[in-house]
Design a protein around this motif. Structure first.
Motif, short mmCIF file in Angstrom:
data_model
loop_
_atom_site.label_atom_id
_atom_site.label_comp_id
_atom_site.label_asym_id
_atom_site.label_seq_id
_atom_site.Cartn_x
_atom_site.Cartn_y
_atom_site.Cartn_z
N UNK A 1 -59.43 33.53 91.72
CA UNK A 1 -58.73 32.38 92.29
C UNK A 1 -57.58 32.85 93.17
N UNK A 2 -56.87 33.85 92.67
CA UNK A 2 -55.78 34.42 93.46
C UNK A 2 -56.29 34.91 94.80
N UNK A 3 -57.40 35.64 94.76
CA UNK A 3 -57.97 36.19 95.99
C UNK A 3 -58.43 35.09 96.93
N UNK A 4 -59.01 34.03 96.35
CA UNK A 4 -59.49 32.94 97.18
C UNK A 4 -58.32 32.28 97.92
N UNK A 5 -57.27 32.00 97.17
CA UNK A 5 -56.11 31.37 97.79
C UNK A 5 -55.50 32.29 98.85
N UNK A 6 -55.48 33.58 98.53
CA UNK A 6 -54.95 34.56 99.48
C UNK A 6 -55.74 34.54 100.77
N UNK A 7 -57.07 34.55 100.64
CA UNK A 7 -57.92 34.56 101.84
C UNK A 7 -57.70 33.29 102.64
N UNK B 1 -55.21 45.31 82.40
CA UNK B 1 -55.69 43.97 82.71
C UNK B 1 -55.15 43.51 84.06
N UNK B 2 -53.87 43.81 84.29
CA UNK B 2 -53.28 43.44 85.57
C UNK B 2 -54.01 44.12 86.72
N UNK B 3 -54.35 45.40 86.49
CA UNK B 3 -55.08 46.14 87.51
C UNK B 3 -56.39 45.47 87.85
N UNK B 4 -57.08 45.00 86.80
CA UNK B 4 -58.35 44.32 87.05
C UNK B 4 -58.12 43.04 87.84
N UNK B 5 -57.08 42.29 87.45
CA UNK B 5 -56.79 41.05 88.17
C UNK B 5 -56.54 41.33 89.65
N UNK B 6 -55.71 42.33 89.91
CA UNK B 6 -55.41 42.66 91.31
C UNK B 6 -56.66 43.09 92.05
N UNK B 7 -57.45 43.94 91.38
CA UNK B 7 -58.65 44.44 92.03
C UNK B 7 -59.61 43.31 92.37
#
Lengths: 170, 793, 244
Positions: B265-271, B21-27
């Motif tokens: 959401x993580x990716x959006x904030x990261x970008x 699941x974590x892998x999917x989140x990161x991906x």
């Protein structure tokens, strides 16, 4: 009974019968001429076979025999009455299977019948095992395994029926 | 069913499943961040071009009226503007050392109401505003090298006038009389830049963005399928026990929904947070203002939400549609034969492209609406084709394997093709990313070929970033190396001078600091045809006109040394003809003879000679060159152009084309799309290996000679792969052709002979990678009966 | 021998009834084809309440397919299956799923225990699917495992269990929701002689004690010997003429 079955496939001379028997079933031991004559005589007496053209002066091997209606009925009931299940009945079962194939009868049905009889017996043995002491249970299991071996063999033969038919008719 | 409890129990019960699941989140986070960052760059490119080109569109002749036609005074709602920001055409810019500086001049009334970006207040005559980077550059060097060119510093030009933080732009004030002398001076009332010069480029840019962004979405969807096989086994058991399809779907939605939401959401904030860092990346030699590429937080979160909804919806549909066709482990999950409907989106897309092309050549309504319509058709059509490619993939794979099976020789081949025929979706899933990359690469490489055509028409050297035929450049530099030194300064003159004027100028300039020689060159028009190549100098001298009759360049014999012509070659005459190989143009005619001897010039009277340009020699020191350039610029000489060295002219010519800029971006696009697709493929390969972990372990147990078997299968599977790749490459070419001819109303088309060899390397690499991926997923051991005895691992 | 006495209480099961003559599952003229292969070509079968029926036949004969259709997992192309008065062959997927959850239990040969969950968690799954709270589901599961003598295994994962233990856990899971019919597909297929015996003893004794009907597909005669009767499936049809 085997000879009678062979005769159902068609009338034959005595020596023909011996040769055919030996070819099909004589793997373990061949049939002696004396045995054939005695069996043929008995079948004649029981009205299962009849002579076609009696050539005087010759022994049974030169005589031609033909199966009667009585004989036909006997063969049928022999084929389709399952044997009492116990070990070492392969030869009998094998013979029945071969004959059935030769006379184009339903070999599958006879194998099914035997299978059913076997399974019935196995059911009995399994019930007996329940709650029995160690020795009795061991005995039952012994019988069960042998019956299972028979059934395996029956399954295999059942699957190979076609091959068998071809090898006989060659 | 308590969905949450069941989900936690079934899908997140131990370390391995949590890791998955974590892998999917990161991906998903990486995918979303990548998407938003690429989007940001696409936006940033258009925003910065739009902002920076305000002077260019004012002076290109399409806005306002030429200053020469102005009668009377300038009113307060008008200004006169001339010059160029150097964003689009660097040959019009000022040059300093290795940099290009845009110089814009304006003349306005004292109470001018015209809004000039970044200029508060407007510079008066003799003053100038400099962009922060330009101001720093000026301060770094002696004023006579650079600063003197523009006048008195009066402040800093605001960011609203600039494309990037590093932009070099000067805004100087002039009087009305001064500015009228500039040939491109225009009277305007308002100033605005444009992101694209024509809608064609805008459409091309949108199509390009789609080609890059869709593979990222594909990547995200592949990531969410990580570990799908394990999940489907779990679901199959649940279905058997009596879980309804709705219950299964709820579990799938919960799992995908939560992981996607957190990841997106993580990716959006990261970008959003990292964009100031990314703004430092240079595209086209310029960086970005952070605000140009940074997505607004609401927008970023909105994209995250959309991505989550999309992946969850797909998971929901998949869970509902999955059939319970597996009977224990004795039979594998059978795939349905891919239906013909899969071809529909691609066909519709092609139809849209053809329709758009027809519409652009036959506008049925007014131009604006028509443009909108066919623009929409192109964009929608391209998107449909790209998506349709992924949808049609399994069907193509199925056909290809059926076709290829007829030619298979060995048992391994038969096995392999039967395998592919049974599981077209699984097979295609492994290589889908690369098929998309091949399509995108083919499309881009094919589209770029028209860039070669563009510059041949301009008569300039072909030197675009990336795709290159290096033999051309080598040849050209060889040819011009025979001639004048590339460091020689060359100043084009405006008209109105005589030979006597030039002699005076020559004396004055020779006295200047650092000048080693001055050679005026004249243009002599001749009514008859002359030696080969003599018409080229008409174009090369920039300001001088290329008349219908041919002319030659002429100079005094005594000045020949300035150009580096050996004394032995100079004939004994007062005037000589300048051979073509000494011309300042980088494009020397094909038939120029490097060995041709120099002729004496024949003319009746010196009045037939028109001063065309000056060559100025110096000691070769770059700073000295700049000083001399400043002298030339601040002198009273009427120059047609900023004085340039021959080398500078050659370099400028190379980058002066919209198409070239887009070719460069297209190469970038191919790189990104291929990289993303490569990652997609790696992820799906790893995912498949994880799915097959049990089978692969059992394979090893059974002692299968996998090396030999795999080698055989490799050779055989190349065929259907090649077919699918060829199909997608072909599609890429066809789409490029349709788009090009559609956008240019049939004037342009793809030129296959100019296809860059790098393309074939990309193709071969993709094929290899795809084969490896398929092999890694080959469950050949499933058929072995020995395995039916083994229970779990 | 490790097998213990059958559990004395089985949640949800009504008191034992003797195997009567009432037909529980009636199948008529079943046909099913996978692509071009006909798996079943006209099968009629009646299963009586409380009996143990063995379905035998060679590999590929269609016996597993028959089992799946009887259990409402697959839908026949032609023919009907009636369970307890309800025609299940025409129900949609969701309805059949609900029926399976409430009325049927499954003991299959492969992978029917989720390998990443403990035995206890595995057993509790049918209860959770039915909406029971996790706490209660675990309590009931633990009770059942205990009555099967598997308390020591409850926290172990299936790969850590022996074949016989795993099948008994599977049996517990099949019985935990109190089904009326148990469907077993080669339950002893991967087991050795002793484990086979233990599993079948437990299976037969349990279902007899609580009037649960058992339909078991097997090619093993000694397993079939625990049944009341057998039918042979060959080439997609029932070939034995020896029904009672």
């Amino acid at each position: 009974m085997i000879l009678l079955g062979l005769l159902e496939t068609g009338s034959a001379y005595g020596y023909d019968l011996k040769h055919r028997y030996d070819r099909l079933f004589g793997l373990r031991k061949r049939l002696a001429f004396g045995q054939i004559y005695a069996t043929l005589a008995r079948l004649m007496r029981d009205n299962c076979i009849e002579e076609l053209a009696a050539e005087a002066g010759h022994g049974p091997e030169r005589r031609r025999y033909h199966i009667t209606d009585t004989g036909l009925r006997r063969v049928e009931s022999w084929l389709f009455t399952p044997d009492i299940p116990h070990e070492n009945l392969q030869s009998n079962l094998f013979a029945k299977t071969v004959i059935a194939l030769l006379i184009d009868d339903d070999a599958e049905r006879l194998l099914d019948g035997q299978r059913h009889a076997h399974l019935e017996r196995m059911r009995q043995l399994t019930s007996e095992k329940r709650g029995a002491d160690f020795a009795t249970a061991a005995l039952c299991d012994h019988a069960l395994f042998h019956l299972e071996a028979d059934l395996r063999w029956i399954d295999l033969i059942s699957a190979r029926l076609r091959d068998l038919r071809e090898s006989i008719e060659r | 069913m308590k969905t949450l409890a069941c989900a936690r129990l079934l899908l997140a019960h131990d370390r391995t499943s949590l890791l998955r699941l974590l892998g999917i989140v990161c991906g998903v986070a990486v995918g979303t961040a990548l998407f938003l960052t690429l989007w940001g760059f696409a936006q940033g490119l258009t925003t910065r071009t739009e902002r920076a080109t305000w002077p260019d569109y004012a002076t290109d002749g399409t806005a306002g009226m030429p200053a020469g036609e102005l009668t009377g005074e300038l009113s307060s709602d008008q200004i006169v503007i001339s010059g160029n920001s150097a964003v689009l055409y660097s040959s019009l810019a000022d040059h300093f050392l290795d940099k290009r500086i845009g110089v814009v001049s304006i003349a306005a009334t004292a109470d001018s109401t015209v809004a000039v970006p970044g200029a508060h207040p407007l510079p008066g005559p003799g003053e100038y505003l400099a962009s922060p980077a330009a101001a720093a550059l000026i301060a770094e060097y002696p004023v006579e090298a650079l600063g003197e060119r523009y006048g008195q510093p009066a402040g800093i030009l605001g960011d609203e006038a600039l494309g990037s933080p590093g932009s070099l732009l000067i805004l100087r004030g002039m009087t009305l009389e001064e500015i009228r002398e500039q040939p491109d001076a225009t009277v305007v009332s308002s100033l605005a830049g444009k992101a694209f010069s024509t809608s064609t480029f805008r459409i091309a840019a949108i199509v390009g963005s789609i080609a890059i962004l869709l593979p990222v979405l594909l990547l995200i969807s592949i990531i969410t399928r990580l570990g799908a096989a394990q999940r489907s086994e779990t679901f199959a058991t649940l279905r058997l026990i009596g879980a309804t399809p709705a219950q299964i779907a709820r579990l799938a939605v919960l799992e995908t929904g939560v992981t996607s939401l957190v990841g997106a959401v993580l990716g959006a904030v990261l970008a959003w947070a990292a964009s100031p860092l990314f703004a430092q990346i240079q595209i086209d030699n310029e960086r970005f203002f952070a605000s140009d590429i940074q997505p607004s937080l609401p927008f970023a979160l909105g994209v995250a939400l959309l991505i989550t909804l999309a992946t969850t919806f797909v998971a929901w549909v998949r869970a509902l549609r999955s059939q319970n066709t597996d009977l224990g482990a004795s039979r594998e999950l059978m795939e349905k034969r891919p239906g013909l409907w899969r071809l529909v989106p691609v066909l519709l897309g092609m139809l849209a492209l053809v329709g758009g092309g027809w519409l652009s050549s036959n506008p049925v309504m007014n131009l604006g609406v028509s443009e909108l319509l066919f623009g929409a058709l192109f964009v929608a059509g391209f998107a449909a084709i790209l998506i349709g490619l992924v949808l049609a993939g399994p069907l193509l794979t199925w056909w290809a394997s059926r076709f290829a099976a007829r030619f298979s020789r060995g048992a391994a081949g038969v096995i392999a093709f039967a395998r592919i025929r049974q599981h077209p979706q699984a097979t295609f899933r492994a290589v889908g990313g690369l098929v998309v990359a091949v399509f995108v690469a083919s499309f881009f490489f094919a589209a770029i070929t028209i860039a070669h055509v563009e510059e041949e028409g301009d008569g300039r050297d072909s030197q675009q970033g990336g795709a290159e035929s290096s033999s051309d450049t080598a040849g050209a530099s060889e040819r011009s190396a025979v001639g004048a030194s590339p460091d020689l300064l060359h100043a084009s003159l405006s008209g109105g001078y005589t030979v006597a004027d030039m002699d005076a100028v020559q004396e004055q300039l020779k006295a200047a600091d650092g000048v080693t020689g001055v050679a005026p060159v004249y243009y002599h028009e001749r009514p008859t045809a002359t030696e080969e190549g003599s018409n080229t100098e008409g174009e090369a001298s920039g300001g001088a006109e290329a008349g219908p009759s041919e002319g030659i360049a002429v100079l005094r014999a005594r000045d020949a040394a300035v150009l580096g012509i050996p004394e032995a070659e100079v004939p004994d005459a007062p005037w000589i003809e300048l051979p073509p190989r000494y011309l300042p143009s980088a494009s020397v005619p094909e038939d120029a003879d490097p060995e041709a001897s120099i002729q004496a010039a024949q003319f009746a009277d010196s009045s037939e000679l028109r001063p065309s340009y000056l060559f100025v020699g110096y000691d070769g020191d770059p700073l000295m060159r700049e000083r001399i350039r400043t002298v030339l610029l601040t002198s009273s000489l009427r120059l047609a152009m900023v004085p340039l060295t021959i080398a500078e002219m050659r370099d400028d010519g190379a980058t002066d084309s919209f198409v070239q800029e887009y070719a460069y971006l297209a190469n970038l696009g191919v790189l990104i799309a291929t990289a993303v697709s490569g990652i997609s493929m790696a992820v799906s390969t790893v995912s498949s290996i994880l799915d097959r972990r049990r089978t692969l372990a059992l394979m090893r147990l059974a002692g299968m000679p996998h090396t030999t078997l795999r080698r055989m299968i490799a050779a055989e599977t190349l065929l259907p792969l090649l077919v699918v790749f060829l199909l997608s490459a072909g599609l890429g070419f066809v789409v490029a052709q349709l788009l090009l001819s559609g956008l240019t109303a049939g004037r342009r088309s793809v030129i296959f002979s100019l296809l860059d060899p790098t393309y074939f390397v990309v193709l071969a690499l993709s094929l290899l990678l795809a084969t490896a991926a398929i092999l890694a997923t080959f469950p050949t051991a499933r058929r072995s009966t020995a395995l039916s005895v083994t229970r779990f691992e | 021998m490790n097998s213990s006495a059958p559990p004395s209480t089985l949640p949800g099961i009504p008191p034992a009834t003797s195997p009567g003559a009432t037909p529980l599952i009636t199948a008529r003229d079943l046909h099913l084809a996978f692509g071009l292969t006909e798996a079943l070509r006209g099968v009629d079968l009646t299963i009586r309440s409380g009996e143990i029926l063995a379905i035998m036949g060679p590999s590929g004969s269609g016996k597993s397919t028959l089992l799946h259709i009887l259990a409402g997992v697959l839908v026949p192309d032609r023919g009907s299956v009636v369970y307890n008065g309800q025609r299940i062959s025409t129900m949609n997927e969701a309805e059949r799923a609900r029926l399976r959850l409430a009325e049927f239990g499954f003991v299959f040969q492969f992978g029917q225990l989720l390998p990443d969950l403990s035995a206890l968690d595995n057993v509790s799954i049918p209860l959770l699917l039915g909406g029971m709270s996790r706490r209660e589901a675990l309590a009931r599961s633990e009770e059942l495992l205990g009555s099967f003598g598997l308390s020591s295994c409850k926290d172990k994962r299936p790969p850590q269990l022996s074949g016989g233990q795993a099948q008994r856990v599977a049996l517990a899971r099949a019985l935990v929701a109190g089904p009326r019919v148990l469907f077993a597909d080669e339950p002893t297929g991967s087991l050795d002689s002793l484990s086979s015996e233990q599993v079948m003893e437990m299976l037969a004794a349990t279902v007899r004690g609580f009037g649960v009907t058992l339909v078991v597909v097997t090619h093993d005669a000694r397993t079939a010997a625990y049944a009341d009767r057998e039918v042979i499936v060959r080439d997609g049809q029932i070939r034995s003429g020896f029904e009672l």
